[in-house]
Design a protein around this motif. Structure first.
Motif, PDB file in Angstrom:
ATOM      1  N   ILE A 196      -7.025   9.221  -6.565  1.00 60.02           N
ATOM      2  CA  ILE A 196      -6.766   8.465  -5.499  1.00 60.02           C
ATOM      3  C   ILE A 196      -6.501   8.873  -4.162  1.00 60.02           C
ATOM      4  O   ILE A 196      -5.774   9.690  -4.164  1.00 60.02           O
ATOM      5  CB  ILE A 196      -4.857   8.499  -6.318  1.00 60.02           C
ATOM      6  CG1 ILE A 196      -5.126   8.046  -7.278  1.00 60.02           C
ATOM      7  CG2 ILE A 196      -4.580   7.430  -5.865  1.00 60.02           C
ATOM      8  CD1 ILE A 196      -4.175   8.445  -8.683  1.00 60.02           C
ATOM      9  N   ALA A 245      -4.474   4.249  -1.487  1.00 58.63           N
ATOM     10  CA  ALA A 245      -4.553   3.095  -2.836  1.00 58.63           C
ATOM     11  C   ALA A 245      -2.070   3.133  -3.435  1.00 58.63           C
ATOM     12  O   ALA A 245      -2.395   1.844  -3.730  1.00 58.63           O
ATOM     13  CB  ALA A 245      -4.690   4.131  -3.533  1.00 58.63           C
ATOM     14  N   LEU A 246      -1.867   3.567  -2.854  1.00 59.28           N
ATOM     15  CA  LEU A 246      -0.316   3.930  -3.304  1.00 59.28           C
ATOM     16  C   LEU A 246       0.852   4.006  -2.461  1.00 59.28           C
ATOM     17  O   LEU A 246       0.060   4.940  -1.570  1.00 59.28           O
ATOM     18  CB  LEU A 246      -0.422   4.393  -4.932  1.00 59.28           C
ATOM     19  CG  LEU A 246      -1.322   4.793  -5.787  1.00 59.28           C
ATOM     20  CD1 LEU A 246      -0.855   5.491  -6.979  1.00 59.28           C
ATOM     21  CD2 LEU A 246      -0.692   2.698  -6.272  1.00 59.28           C
ATOM     22  N   PRO A 247       1.660   3.822  -2.572  1.00 61.26           N
ATOM     23  CA  PRO A 247       2.603   4.095  -1.392  1.00 61.26           C
ATOM     24  C   PRO A 247       2.782   5.769  -0.762  1.00 61.26           C
ATOM     25  O   PRO A 247       2.359   6.365  -0.536  1.00 61.26           O
ATOM     26  CB  PRO A 247       3.841   4.018  -2.039  1.00 61.26           C
ATOM     27  CG  PRO A 247       3.671   2.215  -2.455  1.00 61.26           C
ATOM     28  CD  PRO A 247       1.935   2.614  -3.333  1.00 61.26           C
ATOM     29  N   ASN A 253       0.805   4.929   5.167  1.00 62.63           N
ATOM     30  CA  ASN A 253       1.390   3.682   4.128  1.00 62.63           C
ATOM     31  C   ASN A 253       2.597   2.758   4.623  1.00 62.63           C
ATOM     32  O   ASN A 253       3.117   2.360   4.460  1.00 62.63           O
ATOM     33  CB  ASN A 253       1.507   4.323   2.623  1.00 62.63           C
ATOM     34  CG  ASN A 253       0.434   4.479   2.569  1.00 62.63           C
ATOM     35  OD1 ASN A 253      -0.954   4.207   2.334  1.00 62.63           O
ATOM     36  ND2 ASN A 253       0.227   5.516   1.285  1.00 62.63           N
TER      37      ASN A 253
END
Length: 153
Positions: free
Chosen positions: A35, A39-41, A125
């Motif tokens: 990942i 892609a994500l916090p 992020n």
């Protein structure tokens, strides 16, 4: 983590004050490595073997010296720092590290100040999360000691 680190760790964990302490080693790897950070916090995935969560607790009514416990956990953290990471103060937001700075008591913290912990928790992020916070909660109603502030605070 080298074996010598574990030998010193045991002596720390066996100290009297440590009776209410826990140290959790949470393994990473596998699918998490696939990942991307953006892609994500939560960015701490690829190349991370494990996270360590340090905790100590006490009942205020049973002990009127909480600083004793705080000092002990800080000492343990300093001991472990050279063994665990090139950047030991990067963290998972659910394992909050209030020693790396916090919001002002009124909840109005500048972007610059929040960047201190925000980049440790979210890396690149952080700016995207500040943007989302500014759009969805411009009055900063939802906050805690290290929450992401809206851009204008």
């Amino acid at each position: 983590m080298p074996e010598i680190a574990l030998q010193g760790l045991w002596s720390q964990l066996l100290e009297d004050v440590a009776t209410t302490a826990t140290m959790n080693i949470i393994s990473y790897g596998g699918k998490m490595d696939e990942i991307p950070e953006s892609a994500l916090p939560f960015p701490h995935r690829k190349g991370t073997l494990y996270k360590i969560n340090y905790n100590i607790g006490w009942r205020e009514e049973e002990n009127n010296n909480p600083q004793r416990y705080i000092n002990w956990i800080r000492k343990l953290y300093r001991y472990m720092a050279p063994f665990v990471s090139k950047s030991p103060r990067e963290a998972y937001i659910n394992y909050r590290d209030l020693d790396i700075e916090r919001n002002n008591d009124d909840g109005k913290t500048s972007y610059k100040k929040a960047s201190v912990w925000g980049r440790k928790y979210f890396k690149k992020n952080f700016d995207r999360l500040v943007y989302v916070k500014s759009k969805t909660d411009p009055e900063n109603f939802f906050r805690h000691e290290q929450s992401i502030p809206p851009r204008f605070h």
